[in-house]
Structure formats: C-alpha cells, structure tokens
Design a protein around this motif. Sequence first.
Motif, PDB file in Angstrom:
ATOM      1  N   SER A  64      -4.470  -3.228  -5.572  1.00  0.00           N
ATOM      2  CA  SER A  64      -5.881  -3.053  -5.884  1.00  0.00           C
ATOM      3  C   SER A  64      -6.134  -2.204  -7.126  1.00  0.00           C
ATOM      4  O   SER A  64      -7.229  -2.251  -7.677  1.00  0.00           O
ATOM      5  CB  SER A  64      -6.614  -2.448  -4.688  1.00  0.00           C
ATOM      6  N   ASN A  65      -5.156  -1.406  -7.578  1.00  0.00           N
ATOM      7  CA  ASN A  65      -5.371  -0.656  -8.821  1.00  0.00           C
ATOM      8  C   ASN A  65      -4.106  -0.572  -9.670  1.00  0.00           C
ATOM      9  O   ASN A  65      -4.009   0.262 -10.549  1.00  0.00           O
ATOM     10  CB  ASN A  65      -5.880   0.756  -8.524  1.00  0.00           C
ATOM     11  N   GLN A  86     -10.152 -10.693  -3.151  1.00  0.00           N
ATOM     12  CA  GLN A  86      -9.021 -10.148  -3.892  1.00  0.00           C
ATOM     13  C   GLN A  86      -7.842 -11.118  -3.905  1.00  0.00           C
ATOM     14  O   GLN A  86      -7.524 -11.756  -2.894  1.00  0.00           O
ATOM     15  CB  GLN A  86      -8.546  -8.842  -3.261  1.00  0.00           C
ATOM     16  N   TRP A 123      -8.941 -11.291  -9.251  1.00  0.00           N
ATOM     17  CA  TRP A 123      -9.577  -9.988  -9.089  1.00  0.00           C
ATOM     18  C   TRP A 123      -8.751  -9.135  -8.145  1.00  0.00           C
ATOM     19  O   TRP A 123      -8.177  -9.636  -7.166  1.00  0.00           O
ATOM     20  CB  TRP A 123     -10.995 -10.147  -8.554  1.00  0.00           C
ATOM     21  N   ASN A 134     -20.906  -6.088  -2.968  1.00  0.00           N
ATOM     22  CA  ASN A 134     -19.709  -6.917  -2.835  1.00  0.00           C
ATOM     23  C   ASN A 134     -20.003  -8.311  -2.301  1.00  0.00           C
ATOM     24  O   ASN A 134     -19.123  -9.170  -2.296  1.00  0.00           O
ATOM     25  CB  ASN A 134     -18.696  -6.234  -1.912  1.00  0.00           C
ATOM     26  N   ASN A 148     -14.823  -6.764  -7.562  1.00  0.00           N
ATOM     27  CA  ASN A 148     -14.551  -7.599  -8.741  1.00  0.00           C
ATOM     28  C   ASN A 148     -14.791  -6.844 -10.040  1.00  0.00           C
ATOM     29  O   ASN A 148     -15.383  -7.367 -11.001  1.00  0.00           O
ATOM     30  CB  ASN A 148     -15.404  -8.876  -8.718  1.00  0.00           C
ATOM     31  N   ASP A 159      -7.709   0.939   0.631  1.00  0.00           N
ATOM     32  CA  ASP A 159      -8.299   1.898  -0.291  1.00  0.00           C
ATOM     33  C   ASP A 159      -7.495   1.921  -1.587  1.00  0.00           C
ATOM     34  O   ASP A 159      -6.270   2.038  -1.561  1.00  0.00           O
ATOM     35  CB  ASP A 159      -8.311   3.292   0.339  1.00  0.00           C
ATOM     36  N   PRO A 160      -8.144   1.807  -2.764  1.00  0.00           N
ATOM     37  CA  PRO A 160      -7.399   1.707  -4.020  1.00  0.00           C
ATOM     38  C   PRO A 160      -6.673   2.972  -4.428  1.00  0.00           C
ATOM     39  O   PRO A 160      -5.790   2.925  -5.268  1.00  0.00           O
ATOM     40  CB  PRO A 160      -8.489   1.342  -5.037  1.00  0.00           C
ATOM     41  N   ASN A 172      -9.521  -4.114   4.439  1.00  0.00           N
ATOM     42  CA  ASN A 172      -9.300  -3.838   3.026  1.00  0.00           C
ATOM     43  C   ASN A 172      -8.392  -2.621   2.874  1.00  0.00           C
ATOM     44  O   ASN A 172      -8.174  -1.875   3.827  1.00  0.00           O
ATOM     45  CB  ASN A 172     -10.627  -3.576   2.294  1.00  0.00           C
ATOM     46  N   GLU A 192       0.831  -1.193   0.000  1.00  0.00           N
ATOM     47  CA  GLU A 192       0.000   0.000   0.000  1.00  0.00           C
ATOM     48  C   GLU A 192       0.864   1.240   0.000  1.00  0.00           C
ATOM     49  O   GLU A 192       2.058   1.178   0.203  1.00  0.00           O
ATOM     50  CB  GLU A 192      -0.955  -0.030   1.189  1.00  0.00           C
ATOM     51  N   ASN A 250      -9.964  -6.123  -6.659  1.00  0.00           N
ATOM     52  CA  ASN A 250     -10.729  -5.329  -5.697  1.00  0.00           C
ATOM     53  C   ASN A 250     -11.929  -6.124  -5.216  1.00  0.00           C
ATOM     54  O   ASN A 250     -12.326  -7.135  -5.806  1.00  0.00           O
ATOM     55  CB  ASN A 250     -11.163  -3.997  -6.322  1.00  0.00           C
TER      56      ASN A 250
END
Length: 796
Positions: free
Chosen positions: A777-778, A694, A730, A688, A735, A637-638, A635, A135, A732
């Motif tokens: 995540s991104n 993920q 996936w 979700n 998905n 944050d993206p 989780n 992250e 995030n």
Amino acid sequence: MTRTYKAYLTPVSVAGVLFFSTHALGASVDAPHDDGEKLSKRTSKRQKGEVQKAEAQPAKPVTGVAATDEERLTVTGHGFNTMHDTLGLSRMPQDVMHTPQNINVVPQALMRQQNVKSLDEALRNVPGVTSSIGEGAGGMNGDQFLIRGFQAQNDIYEDGLRDFGVYSRDSFNFDSVSVIKGPSSEVFGNGTTGGAINMVTKTPGLQNHYGSEFTGGSGSYYRGTLDINQKLDSTTAFRLTGMGDEHNVVGRDFIYSHRWGIAPSLAFGLGKRATLVLHYMHQQENSVPDFGVPVVTKPGAAYGMPITEYGVKRTNWYGTNNDQNATNDNMETARFTYKVNDHITVYDDLRGGQYYRTFAASKATCDTTCVNNYFNGDPAAALVARSGPSGAGKGTGPGTYMAPLPYEQTSWSVQNVASIVANFNTGFLRHQLVAGFDIERVNDVRSQSTYLNPKPYASLINPNPYVGNLNLVPGDSNPAGLVSLGALHAKDHSSGYGFDTGLFLFDQIWLTEWLSVKGGFRWDRWQTSYNLTGGDVAKNPDSHFHNVSSVFNPNVSLVATPDEHQTYYFTWASSTTPMGMYVTNGSVPIRPGTNSFASPEKSQLYELGAKYSLFHDRIGATASLFRLDKGNAVNADPVTGEVQGSSDRQRNQGLELSVGGIILPGWNVTATYALYDSDTTYSATKENRGKNIQYVPHNQATLWSVYNAFAHTPYNISFGGGITWRQHVWLNAANTLRVPANLDFSAVISHRFDKHWKISMNGYNLANRLNYQSLFSNRATPSAGRMFLGEVSFTY
C-alpha cells in the motif's frame, strides 16, 4: 536472538553434484530408438491409456512418464492445450473443460520453455494474479498473492492440501500449477475469495526416467536440478527430484537468495485397485528480503508513485546488513486411493508440515521532510527512515520503533481430507457425487526481538546498508523496543492456532446427455485462538483471544456440453473468510475492535463461461464473464501494516480470455487477456466510494509462442518469446498512490543435439524496463532488470 538456519549447504556445490551424478546414472540407460514422431504418438497413446490407469491418481496423466520433451508434446498437441488436464484434486474429479469455473493452468511444457524457477514466475502467466510483499508487523514475506484483487496468501495448495508455510516456493517439484478462479469454499474450505492456487507435484510412474538441468547466467545465477524416476517392480516406483539454486537480483543491490531442496516420493500399487503415494519435501533458503522503495507524492502531483519514477536509482535498497530471511520447510504427505468398483473410488490424503523461519527486514519510509528535501531542497539531505528504532543520523536520539521487528517463527500443521467419488444412475438421471470431510490444525509460535541501537537513517539517493552491529536482543530484555499494534499491547511472544472441521457434499446430475446441474455445499466449524504474552506485563497485561464460528457455503452450476469439444456454464458460488484465518501468515489473526472483525468476510461469484477444445484437441480456449462481490472487506494500514476491518463492500467484474495449444506442428502458443472493472461499492469513508480496488489492473495480458524449426534434423532450432503486460494499479483504497504499467519482453532459443541433450538461452525483461512486480500500500519492489540464463539439460 539465535540466528537459526544460517548454516546451509552451498547451492552451487549441490547443483553440480545433482547435474553430473544424474548424467552418470542416466548414461547407463538405453535410449529409445523411435524417431520423435513415433515416440510422440506412442507417448500420447500411453497418456490416454496405460499410465492413466496405472497411476490411479487424480493428477495429470503425464505425471511420472518420460514425456516431458517439448518436441513430443508439440507434435501431439498435448501440454499446451490444458482443456483435458485433470486438476490433481479428488474433490474436483472433472477435467478443466468440464469444471464449471474459470481455471488457468500453467503446464509443464510452458514452464520448461520459460525456464520457470519459482511459483511466482509460473503465475506471471495467469491474468489477475498479483504479488504482494506483505504487511509489516508480523513480517509476511515469501509467496503471497492476490487473485482478482483479493488476498490469497492462505489459499496455496499442493496436491489439494493446504500449504501453510511462509516461504518462496521453488518449482523444482512442480508438474503443473493451476489457478482456480473465484470463491471455492465448497471445495477448499474457508477463504478462496479470489480463488485458489494448486500445485501438482511430480509423482512416480512405471517408466524409468533420468533427467537433469544446469542453469547459469546474469546476476551470478547458478542452478541445478535432477529428476529421477525408477520402476522398482510392476506396481512400485520411486521418484526423486532435487534442486540447488543461488543468485543475485539483476538491478537490485545487495539482494540474493541461496536455496536448496529435495523431494523423494514412493508409489505402491500402481495399476492396482489400491494405490499409495508417499511424498516428502524439504526446502531451505537463506535470502535477503526486499521491501522495495517508498511510494511518495511529488508536491503538486495528483497521485504518488514509487520514488524510482522520479530519478532515484532502481538499484537502491534501503535495508541493512542485519536483514535476513532464513526458512526451513518440510512437508510429509500420504495419498491413498482405493477403487471400490467401476462406480466408486475412495480417497484419503494426509499431510503434516513443519515450518521454521528467522526474519529481519527494513521497511523504508520517506516522510514529508524527506519528500520536500528531494524535490524542493537539497536532494542529498533527503533521508529515509528504516523500521526499528530510528533517529540516528538526524541528531534526534533513538526516535520511535517501527515494524517489522526481527522474529523467529515455528509453525506446524496437520490436515486430512477424505472423500468419495461415486458415479451412479437414479432412473434416467446420471450422477457424479462427491462427499467427504476435511480436518486441519495449524499452530504458530513467534518470538520478537529488538535492536538496542537505532538504525541510522538512509540517504534516499545513496543508501548505505552497512550499519554495523545493532545489538539484537530478545524482546523481553528490551520491552521498550516492542511495537504496539493498534489496541494490542506491545509483546515479545505470540502464539495461536486454528482448527477446522469441514463437511462437503455436491452432486452433478445429468438431465440429458448434454445438460447437467451441479450443486452442493460445505459446512465448516472454525476455531481459532491468539495469545500475546511477555514484555512489560505490569504495564501491558497479557492478552488472550478466542473465536469459534460456523460457516455454510453453497454453490450451484448449470452446465451444457453439446459435444466433447465444448462446454458452457453458469455458476453461482460463495465463500467465507472468518476471523483468525491467517494463523501463520498474518501479524494479528484476531484482535478486539469493531463488529467488522467479529463478522467474517463473505463473497459471492456469478460467472458465465465457455470452453473449447478445437482442431482435434490442438487448441484450447476459454472465455468468461464474472462478477465477484465481497462484503466486510479487510484493508491494511499503510504505515503499520495492520490488517484492519473496514466494513467496505467491493466488487470486481470483468472478462477473461485464454487460448493455448499448437497452431501448426512445432508451433505452440499461449495467450491470455483480462479486462477488469473494480470499485468499492460502499465505504464508511465516503471519499473511497466508487474508487478502484487496490492492486486490480483495468487491463492485463500475456502472450508466449515458440516455433521448432527443422525438427528431427541435426540443425534443429527452437525460438520464440512473449510479452507480459499489466496496466497501472492503485495501491490504496483512496486511489492516491499507484504504480505504472508493467511491460516485459522475454525470449528463448534452444537446440537439441539428440533425443537426450539440449542447450537453451532465455532472456528476460529484454527492454530493461523499470517494472514493479511486488506491491504494497505504500511501497513497491522494482523487478529484475535485463538478464540472460543459459541452460544445459539431458533426459534419458
């Protein structure tokens, strides 16, 4: 900000010195005169007898013995069948076969054939393990993995003691690597939702051994290692391993790594009731962090994929020439064993660690305008924002500040684990009792810096990393450039600590010769603190957070062993991850917020498994069915990379299979397969619910096999290879973003001139496929392209 650790010894020169100096030393030692088969049988006998007693350590018997020759291991069946390997942990005294949990071992013989150079490369042989690039706002990088889809960056151990460092671990001092699947809090303490990774190091033995390797090839790859084991007297031995490594990354522009390391160790009392092993490890690296390429959603597409899937070059790197990852890591370890009598053994393991890091990275973001320009407008006008103050190049001024910011990190840790293993009878019942305590403390201090000049936007098609001097200054000199993390104020200084006191007790009771019950618990008191200071104190007051939690994790197993070649088990286990666990490798270990942060993550495992050692121990095989439930999932944050509580409940269940060993003399095989069915069983975000977790693939498999033809002849040759496959995953919780499947073909060919010298050639990603190894995540980082590495090695 002062750029510490940028000066370092040149790894190429270190590699050359290691290689040639070790040869000079080894050449003076008499070579064994047995042929391969006789030496193999002699080594096998020694493994089972003298050395196992002499080392008196809860580690693999082959450790410290000059038995790393692949041919010797191949003949006897040792090395690839890991069912009878021990795990290197006093708290887990049984071998792999008799431990009621799914365990994947990457043995030394396999790492040698694949020319494994890092922990990340070793774990590519283990299904269910995924690399994550970390992250943003605290800059996790280095080694961080997910096991069965759950974070394991705080669950990396060396010889059973936690390694708190945030760095890329080189394999030069590894004897083997084990992944212990599923919650294991009763053994390791807090964490271990998906499992734990344990590296067994090379330790001294009572047989002299001198070896060295030199590797070179694609991507300006140069590497040298040494391994010296010297018997000092009948009960004392010294071992030294070292490494120098420098390389670029094939298929990625501007990415390089320079590192070197050394690990001396000294063992006293080998073969005696009391043994002491002292070990020191130093590894230093200067590299460029690779945060990959942005994941975007093409207009009209059902889900997003990495931009490289849409024609952008895989070589594109969106960082700047100001990016740096400089690490300096040290660990001092003392492991003491005392055999009280034939029934009781006492262990005490102590480690101190010091970790230093200077870090600056760029995280590329392709926003809606960037996406539209690339797909529907002028692709040359598609611009990527880079973390830091952005805006230059668009004529919009300095713009906004984004994580990660440059920082310097200093961490230290101390851990002591004391345990006793007792074997005794009560009436007709046989027991193996393990009890002890675990105390650890870890401290972390970070100082953020900022750039006064904005980072120019990068061209999506042809990024330019040369942005000039961005004017790096300490954060308190530019408070406006500091980044706020959600409800937390923008600060230039953070500090924190974690202090854990754990007590554990578990007992295995044999009801009959073949049926036993194993149960126990671990209690932990976890105390953690986090402080944010500096910056604009008048506008953003300092923050101080503190948390104390006590957790209790039980486990129970039913184990059936009809004979010495098969084991069947059912296990239920739990684990807890309290708030503030990620002291060194998380941006914000504690934060104010919802109850999801006050409550720890809790996980439960249900596993049914079978293990076999077949064909006179030539082949080992495992099969397991499991269900892993996790509550109060965390989780990320993206956009900001913040770790946030979600109150989600997640489940991963599936089937895992593995086989490893010797098919015929000279022909080894290792294969694994995993079938996962994962989903979010509850989420406050209704969309979700029912979505895949993920980073968890539905299918994953590996295969590696090598055949040694014409062994013990001057024209011998070993050749083989393997496949690594991972279905799409996936990125995030919703998905809506994913990376395609990975498929990697690799191969090896080698020739041995005599019992000492060998040459080999390894090829990786032979199809030159666009794979993605590290995920977020991104974003996703393209793996290295096709590469070849040649190696010259000797052993005396």
